[in-house]
Scaffold this motif. Structure first.
Motif, PDB file in Angstrom:
ATOM      1  N   ALA A 105       0.821  -1.217   0.000  1.00 46.65           N
ATOM      2  CA  ALA A 105       0.000   0.000   0.000  1.00 46.65           C
ATOM      3  C   ALA A 105       0.851   1.262   0.000  1.00 46.65           C
ATOM      4  N   VAL A 106       2.088   1.182   0.482  1.00 46.30           N
ATOM      5  CA  VAL A 106       2.915   2.387   0.592  1.00 46.30           C
ATOM      6  C   VAL A 106       3.134   3.042  -0.775  1.00 46.30           C
ATOM      7  N   PRO A 107       3.643   2.325  -1.796  1.00 46.81           N
ATOM      8  CA  PRO A 107       3.803   2.992  -3.097  1.00 46.81           C
ATOM      9  C   PRO A 107       2.465   3.369  -3.736  1.00 46.81           C
ATOM     10  N   ALA A 108       1.414   2.578  -3.504  1.00 51.87           N
ATOM     11  CA  ALA A 108       0.102   2.907  -4.067  1.00 51.87           C
ATOM     12  C   ALA A 108      -0.416   4.217  -3.483  1.00 51.87           C
ATOM     13  N   VAL A 109      -0.277   4.386  -2.178  1.00 54.12           N
ATOM     14  CA  VAL A 109      -0.722   5.614  -1.519  1.00 54.12           C
ATOM     15  C   VAL A 109       0.165   6.783  -1.947  1.00 54.12           C
ATOM     16  N   SER A 110       1.455   6.551  -2.040  1.00 52.89           N
ATOM     17  CA  SER A 110       2.379   7.601  -2.474  1.00 52.89           C
ATOM     18  C   SER A 110       2.020   8.119  -3.862  1.00 52.89           C
ATOM     19  N   ASP A 111       1.744   7.215  -4.780  1.00 51.06           N
ATOM     20  CA  ASP A 111       1.352   7.602  -6.137  1.00 51.06           C
ATOM     21  C   ASP A 111       0.024   8.368  -6.134  1.00 51.06           C
ATOM     22  N   LEU A 112      -0.921   7.900  -5.339  1.00 55.53           N
ATOM     23  CA  LEU A 112      -2.222   8.571  -5.271  1.00 55.53           C
ATOM     24  C   LEU A 112      -2.066   9.993  -4.716  1.00 55.53           C
ATOM     25  N   ILE A 113      -1.265  10.146  -3.686  1.00 53.64           N
ATOM     26  CA  ILE A 113      -1.023  11.482  -3.122  1.00 53.64           C
ATOM     27  C   ILE A 113      -0.411  12.396  -4.186  1.00 53.64           C
ATOM     28  N   ALA A 114       0.573  11.892  -4.922  1.00 54.80           N
ATOM     29  CA  ALA A 114       1.236  12.710  -5.953  1.00 54.80           C
ATOM     30  C   ALA A 114       0.234  13.176  -6.999  1.00 54.80           C
ATOM     31  N   GLN A 115      -0.638  12.293  -7.428  1.00 55.30           N
ATOM     32  CA  GLN A 115      -1.627  12.662  -8.444  1.00 55.30           C
ATOM     33  C   GLN A 115      -2.678  13.613  -7.872  1.00 55.30           C
ATOM     34  N   TRP A 116      -3.057  13.386  -6.636  1.00 44.43           N
ATOM     35  CA  TRP A 116      -4.065  14.232  -5.972  1.00 44.43           C
ATOM     36  C   TRP A 116      -3.531  15.651  -5.794  1.00 44.43           C
ATOM     37  N   THR A 117      -2.308  15.764  -5.291  1.00 38.85           N
ATOM     38  CA  THR A 117      -1.742  17.092  -5.035  1.00 38.85           C
ATOM     39  C   THR A 117      -1.359  17.806  -6.328  1.00 38.85           C
ATOM     40  N   ALA A 118      -1.135  17.062  -7.402  1.00 42.53           N
ATOM     41  CA  ALA A 118      -0.788  17.676  -8.689  1.00 42.53           C
ATOM     42  C   ALA A 118      -1.908  18.576  -9.203  1.00 42.53           C
ATOM     43  N   VAL A 119      -3.139  18.317  -8.779  1.00 41.37           N
ATOM     44  CA  VAL A 119      -4.258  19.169  -9.189  1.00 41.37           C
ATOM     45  C   VAL A 119      -4.680  20.116  -8.060  1.00 41.37           C
ATOM     46  N   GLY A 120      -3.842  20.196  -7.033  1.00 41.69           N
ATOM     47  CA  GLY A 120      -4.055  21.189  -5.992  1.00 41.69           C
ATOM     48  C   GLY A 120      -5.109  20.879  -4.954  1.00 41.69           C
ATOM     49  N   ARG A 121      -5.452  19.614  -4.812  1.00 39.84           N
ATOM     50  CA  ARG A 121      -6.470  19.257  -3.825  1.00 39.84           C
ATOM     51  C   ARG A 121      -5.816  18.896  -2.486  1.00 39.84           C
ATOM     52  N   PRO A 122      -6.527  19.096  -1.368  1.00 31.67           N
ATOM     53  CA  PRO A 122      -5.955  18.894  -0.040  1.00 31.67           C
ATOM     54  C   PRO A 122      -5.849  17.424   0.372  1.00 31.67           C
ATOM     55  N   VAL A 123      -4.814  17.174   1.166  1.00 29.93           N
ATOM     56  CA  VAL A 123      -4.574  15.845   1.730  1.00 29.93           C
ATOM     57  C   VAL A 123      -4.535  15.977   3.251  1.00 29.93           C
ATOM     58  N   ILE A 124      -5.207  15.051   3.912  1.00 24.75           N
ATOM     59  CA  ILE A 124      -5.181  14.943   5.372  1.00 24.75           C
ATOM     60  C   ILE A 124      -4.547  13.593   5.706  1.00 24.75           C
ATOM     61  N   PHE A 125      -3.673  13.572   6.676  1.00 23.99           N
ATOM     62  CA  PHE A 125      -3.139  12.320   7.209  1.00 23.99           C
ATOM     63  C   PHE A 125      -3.721  12.097   8.603  1.00 23.99           C
ATOM     64  N   THR A 126      -3.884  10.834   8.975  1.00 26.80           N
ATOM     65  CA  THR A 126      -4.178  10.520  10.374  1.00 26.80           C
ATOM     66  C   THR A 126      -3.020   9.714  10.937  1.00 26.80           C
ATOM     67  N   ARG A 127      -2.836   9.858  12.240  1.00 33.32           N
ATOM     68  CA  ARG A 127      -1.863   9.056  12.988  1.00 33.32           C
ATOM     69  C   ARG A 127      -2.560   8.516  14.224  1.00 33.32           C
ATOM     70  N   TYR A 128      -2.469   7.206  14.377  1.00 37.43           N
ATOM     71  CA  TYR A 128      -3.056   6.550  15.542  1.00 37.43           C
ATOM     72  C   TYR A 128      -2.019   6.440  16.660  1.00 37.43           C
ATOM     73  N   PHE A 129      -2.464   6.730  17.869  1.00 38.62           N
ATOM     74  CA  PHE A 129      -1.628   6.568  19.060  1.00 38.62           C
ATOM     75  C   PHE A 129      -2.377   5.738  20.098  1.00 38.62           C
ATOM     76  N   ASN A 130      -1.819   4.613  20.462  1.00 40.52           N
ATOM     77  CA  ASN A 130      -2.324   3.811  21.570  1.00 40.52           C
ATOM     78  C   ASN A 130      -1.820   4.447  22.866  1.00 40.52           C
ATOM     79  N   TYR A 131      -2.413   4.083  23.988  1.00 40.67           N
ATOM     80  CA  TYR A 131      -1.971   4.643  25.264  1.00 40.67           C
ATOM     81  C   TYR A 131      -2.223   3.628  26.375  1.00 40.67           C
ATOM     82  N   PRO A 132      -1.486   3.736  27.464  1.00 39.06           N
ATOM     83  CA  PRO A 132      -1.673   2.806  28.578  1.00 39.06           C
ATOM     84  C   PRO A 132      -3.113   2.847  29.090  1.00 39.06           C
TER      85      PRO A 132
END
Length: 189
Positions: free
Chosen positions: A25-52
């Motif tokens: 999925a890493v190269p697939a997502v990377s390629d999708l981001i590149a194509q998405w941003t090439a037309v100036g559309r916004p990208v949001i990332f999420t990061r999950y954090f576990n906790y005690p």
């Protein structure tokens, strides 16, 4: 898909979720981001954090993703995350934290295009929550994966079809076609 009112949502592309089942999925997502941003559309990332003491610890005895390097965005996408419209930190499955709710509302996005890890949990839950908030959710099936293996990925897509509709599951090629139509010019190949 209304690209002009859409954001690409990259779910939990973190070191702790990438393994031999999900690494493709890493190269697939990377390629999708590149194509998405090439037309100036916004990208949001999420990061999950576990906790005690989290539900993941209490009910699954799962103690991972509590600190770097597991919680870090994979190196191949770290630059894209640094230039993203926003990185949303979360402690549960869904994108929809109060911060994300406010961001999406203020931006006026109607369509949320999901990719990332894991298909059957965080991607699915975020897409269903988008559906229930009257946004148009889209899951890019070939830019999603799960660290639990292809059968679990496929199961997540089966459930997604039932909960958000078969037409909401699309491929990267479909999204690229939408981006091309939106921009009026071919996007990156």
């Amino acid at each position: 898909m209304d690209i002009g009112s859409a954001a690409l949502v990259v779910i939990d592309m973190q070191n702790g979720f990438v393994n031999h089942h999900s690494g493709h999925a890493v190269p697939a997502v990377s390629d999708l981001i590149a194509q998405w941003t090439a037309v100036g559309r916004p990208v949001i990332f999420t990061r999950y954090f576990n906790y005690p003491g989290s539900s993941y610890e209490r009910f699954f005895q799962w103690h991972r993703l509590q600190e770097p390097p597991e919680t870090d965005i994979v190196p191949e996408l770290a630059g894209a995350a640094a230039h993203a419209h926003k990185v949303i930190d979360k402690t549960g499955y869904t994108l929809f934290t109060p911060e994300a709710d406010e961001l999406i509302r203020q931006a006026g996005w109607t369509d949320l295009v999901f990719c990332g890890i894991a298909t059957e949990s965080c991607v699915l839950k975020s897409a269903v929550d988008a559906f229930e908030r009257d946004y148009a959710p889209w899951i890019v099936t070939d830019a999603c994966a799960t660290d639990a293996g292809p059968d679990v990925h496929d199961a997540g897509l089966v459930v997604a079809r039932r909960l958000i509709g078969s037409s909401q599951l699309v491929t990267t090629d479909h999204v690229v076609g939408q981006l091309t139509a939106y921009s009026g010019a071919p996007v990156l190949e």
